[in-house]
Design an enzyme around this catalytic site. Structure first.
Site, PDB file in Angstrom:
ATOM      1  N   ASP A  16      42.874 -68.843  82.527  1.00  0.00           N
ATOM      2  CA  ASP A  16      42.655 -70.258  82.821  1.00  0.00           C
ATOM      3  C   ASP A  16      43.219 -71.157  81.737  1.00  0.00           C
ATOM      4  O   ASP A  16      43.607 -70.690  80.665  1.00  0.00           O
ATOM      5  CB  ASP A  16      41.148 -70.532  83.018  1.00  0.00           C
ATOM      6  CG  ASP A  16      40.286 -69.868  81.933  1.00  0.00           C
ATOM      7  OD1 ASP A  16      40.828 -69.486  80.887  1.00  0.00           O
ATOM      8  OD2 ASP A  16      39.066 -69.741  82.143  1.00  0.00           O
TER       9      ASP A  16
ATOM     10  N   ASN B 295      26.333 -69.391  82.822  1.00  0.00           N
ATOM     11  CA  ASN B 295      25.985 -69.479  84.249  1.00  0.00           C
ATOM     12  C   ASN B 295      26.683 -68.382  85.057  1.00  0.00           C
ATOM     13  O   ASN B 295      26.819 -68.485  86.265  1.00  0.00           O
ATOM     14  CB  ASN B 295      26.330 -70.866  84.801  1.00  0.00           C
ATOM     15  CG  ASN B 295      27.836 -71.153  84.754  1.00  0.00           C
ATOM     16  OD1 ASN B 295      28.622 -70.317  84.287  1.00  0.00           O
ATOM     17  ND2 ASN B 295      28.239 -72.320  85.237  1.00  0.00           N
TER      18      ASN B 295
ATOM     19  N   HIS C 257      29.819 -67.609  85.087  1.00  0.00           N
ATOM     20  CA  HIS C 257      31.196 -67.841  85.547  1.00  0.00           C
ATOM     21  C   HIS C 257      32.137 -66.833  84.905  1.00  0.00           C
ATOM     22  O   HIS C 257      31.880 -66.325  83.813  1.00  0.00           O
ATOM     23  CB  HIS C 257      31.644 -69.295  85.336  1.00  0.00           C
ATOM     24  CG  HIS C 257      31.968 -69.711  83.936  1.00  0.00           C
ATOM     25  ND1 HIS C 257      31.595 -70.935  83.420  1.00  0.00           N
ATOM     26  CD2 HIS C 257      32.651 -69.104  82.930  1.00  0.00           C
ATOM     27  CE1 HIS C 257      32.040 -71.051  82.182  1.00  0.00           C
ATOM     28  NE2 HIS C 257      32.669 -69.953  81.849  1.00  0.00           N
TER      29      HIS C 257
ATOM     30  N   GLU D 108      33.300 -71.220  88.705  1.00  0.00           N
ATOM     31  CA  GLU D 108      31.916 -71.651  88.560  1.00  0.00           C
ATOM     32  C   GLU D 108      31.088 -71.175  89.759  1.00  0.00           C
ATOM     33  O   GLU D 108      31.648 -70.769  90.783  1.00  0.00           O
ATOM     34  CB  GLU D 108      31.871 -73.182  88.465  1.00  0.00           C
ATOM     35  CG  GLU D 108      32.672 -73.767  87.300  1.00  0.00           C
ATOM     36  CD  GLU D 108      31.995 -73.569  85.939  1.00  0.00           C
ATOM     37  OE1 GLU D 108      31.111 -72.699  85.799  1.00  0.00           O
ATOM     38  OE2 GLU D 108      32.374 -74.304  85.000  1.00  0.00           O
TER      39      GLU D 108
HETATM   40  C1  GLP Z   1      34.846 -70.325  78.863  1.00  0.00           C
HETATM   41  C2  GLP Z   1      36.034 -69.556  79.492  1.00  0.00           C
HETATM   42  C3  GLP Z   1      35.610 -68.195  79.994  1.00  0.00           C
HETATM   43  C4  GLP Z   1      34.697 -67.575  78.950  1.00  0.00           C
HETATM   44  C5  GLP Z   1      33.400 -68.318  78.897  1.00  0.00           C
HETATM   45  C6  GLP Z   1      32.461 -67.887  77.791  1.00  0.00           C
HETATM   46  O1  GLP Z   1      34.584 -71.540  79.407  1.00  0.00           O
HETATM   47  N1  GLP Z   1      36.758 -70.235  80.524  1.00  0.00           N
HETATM   48  O2  GLP Z   1      36.761 -67.411  80.265  1.00  0.00           O
HETATM   49  O3  GLP Z   1      34.416 -66.249  79.283  1.00  0.00           O
HETATM   50  O4  GLP Z   1      33.580 -69.708  78.936  1.00  0.00           O
HETATM   51  O5  GLP Z   1      32.798 -68.418  76.561  1.00  0.00           O
HETATM   52  P1  GLP Z   1      32.245 -67.829  75.198  1.00  0.00           P
HETATM   53  O6  GLP Z   1      32.897 -66.512  75.024  1.00  0.00           O
HETATM   54  O7  GLP Z   1      32.683 -68.823  74.159  1.00  0.00           O
HETATM   55  O8  GLP Z   1      30.767 -67.723  75.335  1.00  0.00           O
END
Ligand code: GLP
Length: 240
Positions: free
Chosen positions: A66, A135, A137, A142
């Site tokens: 992404d 959440n 995702h 989402e």
């Molecule tokens: C982000 C990314 C995800 C990631 C998630 C968790 O928004 N788009 O690919 O897995 O949120 O982030 P973190 O690893 O900082 O907890």
């Protein structure tokens, strides 16, 4: 679904890096699906160390999950910048083999369709790395994302904007939209490794592994994939 529980973040990172190393060993021209966020940072550090010891990325192709809409690749919070800083600059991967959606494309819909085609053109993803949102995702899919979704423009959930605001000067600066590979794009990968650490992921991990398969919990779709490994630290696994 195979679940590996390790004591801490370091071990989790080592474990995932070893899976990537094995993938490149058996197929030097592997197509890797890459994730961002704080979770994979340790894994990328280990891969950079492995590259210094000879792990060869010269034939590897990568596709990131992404990118934020509106952030150019030189913006410090863009995922292109993150990948450059944390992995690409430390391994011998040719930049033309690194793909990340362009969040500043004039025609975002065309960018999404083209991205999906590029993944297909590369022969599909051999190994997809995933983190998980609080959440549940995956990528920026989402809750409510359709299981049939492919790369597309998405609105970020309020909770995601809140979670990610820690990386920006203020909440107002967090982009509200992103381009994300879809659930179907992710599920088409031959192998998937999801990593999670910390107590704030424990509920999402519980719902992913033991809850019903539902689009309200995007990561729960992984229960339907034939080759998934979860690498968790004890805190993230604490509710299982
Ligand atoms: C982000 C990314 C995800 C990631 C998630 C968790 O928004 N788009 O690919 O897995 O949120 O982030 P973190 O690893 O900082 O907890």
């Amino acid at each position: 679904m195979k679940i590996i529980v390790v004591s801490d973040y370091e071990r989790m990172s080592e474990e995932v890096a070893k899976i990537v190393q094995a993938q490149i060993a058996v197929k030097p021209d592997s197509v890797l699906g890459l994730a961002t966020g704080s979770t994979p940072l340790g894994t990328y550090r280990k891969l950079v160390e492995m590259a210094k010891d000879g792990l060869d990325f010269s034939q590897v192709t990568t596709f990131n999950l992404d990118e934020y809409v509106g952030l150019a690749g030189d913006h410090p919070q863009s995922y292109r910048y993150y990948m450059e800083q944390n992995l690409f600059s430390g391994v011998n991967i040719p930049r033309e083999k690194t793909f990340i959606p362009n969040g500043t494309a004039a025609d975002l819909a065309a960018e999404c369709a083209a991205y999906e085609e590029k993944i297909k053109g590369a022969g599909g993803i051999d190994l997809q790395l995933l983190g998980i949102g609080s959440n549940a995702h995956i990528g920026f899919n989402e809750p409510g994302s359709e299981f049939g979704s492919t790369t597309r423009l998405v609105d970020l959930a309020e909770s995601t904007i809140e979670d990610n605001s820690r990386f920006f000067a203020s909440r107002e600066e967090v982009p509200t939209q992103a381009i994300s590979m879809g659930i179907k794009s992710i599920m088409q990968a031959k192998q998937i490794v999801l990593m999670a650490n910390g107590e704030n992921k424990a509920d999402a991990i519980w719902a992913t592994v033991l809850g019903p398969v539902t689009s309200d919990v995007p990561a729960s779709v992984l229960q339907l994939h034939p080759f998934v490994t979860l690498v968790l630290d004890e805190a993230a696994a604490s509710k299982l």
